[in-house]
Structure formats: structure tokens, C-alpha cells
Design a protein around this motif. Sequence first.
Motif, PDB file in Angstrom:
ATOM      1  N   LEU A  35       0.808  -1.205   0.031  1.00 42.77           N
ATOM      2  CA  LEU A  35      -0.099   0.071   0.063  1.00 42.77           C
ATOM      3  C   LEU A  35       1.083   1.278   0.117  1.00 42.77           C
ATOM      4  N   ASN A  36       0.444   2.021  -0.929  1.00 38.87           N
ATOM      5  CA  ASN A  36       1.132   3.338  -0.998  1.00 38.87           C
ATOM      6  C   ASN A  36       2.927   3.256  -0.876  1.00 38.87           C
ATOM      7  N   GLY A  37       3.375   2.357  -1.742  1.00 39.88           N
ATOM      8  CA  GLY A  37       4.640   1.876  -2.042  1.00 39.88           C
ATOM      9  C   GLY A  37       5.360   1.099  -0.778  1.00 39.88           C
ATOM     10  N   THR A  38       4.786   0.651   0.163  1.00 36.17           N
ATOM     11  CA  THR A  38       5.355  -0.101   1.065  1.00 36.17           C
ATOM     12  C   THR A  38       4.500  -1.325   1.428  1.00 36.17           C
ATOM     13  N   TRP A  39       5.262  -2.352   1.737  1.00 35.04           N
ATOM     14  CA  TRP A  39       4.668  -3.734   2.134  1.00 35.04           C
ATOM     15  C   TRP A  39       3.749  -3.607   3.313  1.00 35.04           C
ATOM     16  N   SER A  40       2.440  -4.270   3.249  1.00 37.33           N
ATOM     17  CA  SER A  40       1.637  -4.158   4.098  1.00 37.33           C
ATOM     18  C   SER A  40       1.169  -5.583   4.758  1.00 37.33           C
ATOM     19  N   ASP A  41       0.143  -5.586   5.720  1.00 29.35           N
ATOM     20  CA  ASP A  41      -0.591  -6.567   6.012  1.00 29.35           C
ATOM     21  C   ASP A  41      -1.847  -7.068   5.413  1.00 29.35           C
ATOM     22  N   LEU A  42      -1.772  -6.266   4.338  1.00 31.34           N
ATOM     23  CA  LEU A  42      -3.188  -6.400   3.470  1.00 31.34           C
ATOM     24  C   LEU A  42      -2.998  -7.682   2.406  1.00 31.34           C
ATOM     25  N   THR A  43      -3.681  -8.551   2.399  1.00 37.69           N
ATOM     26  CA  THR A  43      -3.545  -9.898   1.674  1.00 37.69           C
ATOM     27  C   THR A  43      -4.930 -10.004   0.778  1.00 37.69           C
ATOM     28  N   ALA A  44      -4.816 -10.147  -0.606  1.00 34.24           N
ATOM     29  CA  ALA A  44      -5.725 -10.483  -1.532  1.00 34.24           C
ATOM     30  C   ALA A  44      -5.765 -12.289  -1.547  1.00 34.24           C
ATOM     31  N   ILE A  45      -7.201 -12.645  -1.175  1.00 35.75           N
ATOM     32  CA  ILE A  45      -7.368 -14.003  -1.323  1.00 35.75           C
ATOM     33  C   ILE A  45      -8.061 -14.467  -2.652  1.00 35.75           C
ATOM     34  N   PHE A  46      -7.526 -15.254  -3.324  1.00 40.56           N
ATOM     35  CA  PHE A  46      -8.229 -15.746  -4.475  1.00 40.56           C
ATOM     36  C   PHE A  46      -8.568 -17.337  -4.632  1.00 40.56           C
ATOM     37  N   ASP A  47      -9.688 -17.660  -4.994  1.00 41.79           N
ATOM     38  CA  ASP A  47      -9.902 -19.163  -5.253  1.00 41.79           C
ATOM     39  C   ASP A  47      -9.505 -19.419  -6.745  1.00 41.79           C
ATOM     40  N   ILE A  48      -9.148 -20.680  -7.051  1.00 40.51           N
ATOM     41  CA  ILE A  48      -8.813 -21.147  -8.093  1.00 40.51           C
ATOM     42  C   ILE A  48      -9.868 -21.899  -8.791  1.00 40.51           C
ATOM     43  N   GLY A  49     -10.465 -21.495 -10.083  1.00 43.46           N
ATOM     44  CA  GLY A  49     -11.537 -22.096 -10.745  1.00 43.46           C
ATOM     45  C   GLY A  49     -10.900 -22.492 -12.171  1.00 43.46           C
ATOM     46  N   GLU A  50     -12.082 -22.770 -12.705  1.00 43.33           N
ATOM     47  CA  GLU A  50     -11.800 -23.311 -14.305  1.00 43.33           C
ATOM     48  C   GLU A  50     -12.944 -22.632 -15.057  1.00 43.33           C
ATOM     49  N   GLY A  53     -12.284 -24.310 -19.780  1.00 46.46           N
ATOM     50  CA  GLY A  53     -11.054 -25.234 -19.764  1.00 46.46           C
ATOM     51  C   GLY A  53      -9.627 -24.600 -19.565  1.00 46.46           C
ATOM     52  N   ARG A  54      -9.881 -23.370 -19.089  1.00 46.93           N
ATOM     53  CA  ARG A  54      -8.526 -22.597 -18.340  1.00 46.93           C
ATOM     54  C   ARG A  54      -8.820 -22.048 -16.885  1.00 46.93           C
ATOM     55  N   TRP A  55      -7.578 -22.168 -16.328  1.00 47.06           N
ATOM     56  CA  TRP A  55      -7.820 -21.976 -14.945  1.00 47.06           C
ATOM     57  C   TRP A  55      -7.862 -20.351 -14.829  1.00 47.06           C
ATOM     58  N   VAL A  56      -8.553 -20.021 -13.921  1.00 45.50           N
ATOM     59  CA  VAL A  56      -8.769 -18.763 -13.476  1.00 45.50           C
ATOM     60  C   VAL A  56      -8.721 -18.485 -12.081  1.00 45.50           C
ATOM     61  N   LEU A  57      -8.234 -17.047 -11.601  1.00 48.06           N
ATOM     62  CA  LEU A  57      -8.126 -16.560 -10.291  1.00 48.06           C
ATOM     63  C   LEU A  57      -9.281 -15.919  -9.923  1.00 48.06           C
TER      64      LEU A  57
END
Length: 65
Positions: A35-50, A53-57
Motif C-alpha cells: 500500500l502506498n509503495g510499502t509492503w503491508s499486512d493486506l492480503t488478497a485471497i483468490f479461489d482457483i477455478g476453471e 478449459g482454463r484456470w482462473v483466479l
Amino acid sequence: MRVTSPDTADGQRPGIAEILRDDDMLPHVEFDLPLNGTWSDLTAIFDIGEDTGRWVLILDQVRVM
């Protein structure tokens, strides 16, 4: 506050992404966000799907870890 590029973030770079898998669930990816150019504790969580025929986040949630 805004999410910025990992390539330009200051501070010690965390592991960035981690793929987690439970026995009875699809795997998901946790991706650390700067965030704002500095590493933070914020985390994006993505499920993996299809899709066609292609994998998607699929963004599931963004939270402080």
C-alpha cells in the motif's frame, strides 16, 4: 491508500504468494499487497477455478492478515 506495484514497494519483500489447499476444498492463493509503495499486512485471497478449459483466479476477499 492505494495498492501499488510489488516491483516498486519499499521494505522487505514478503513471500508474495502462497498456494493453500485443504483436503475437501479447492486450492486458493494468498497474495500480499503493498500500500502506498510499502509492503503491508493486506492480503488478497483468490479461489482457483476453471472456465472454458482454463484456470482462473477469482477474487474472494481482501483482508488484513
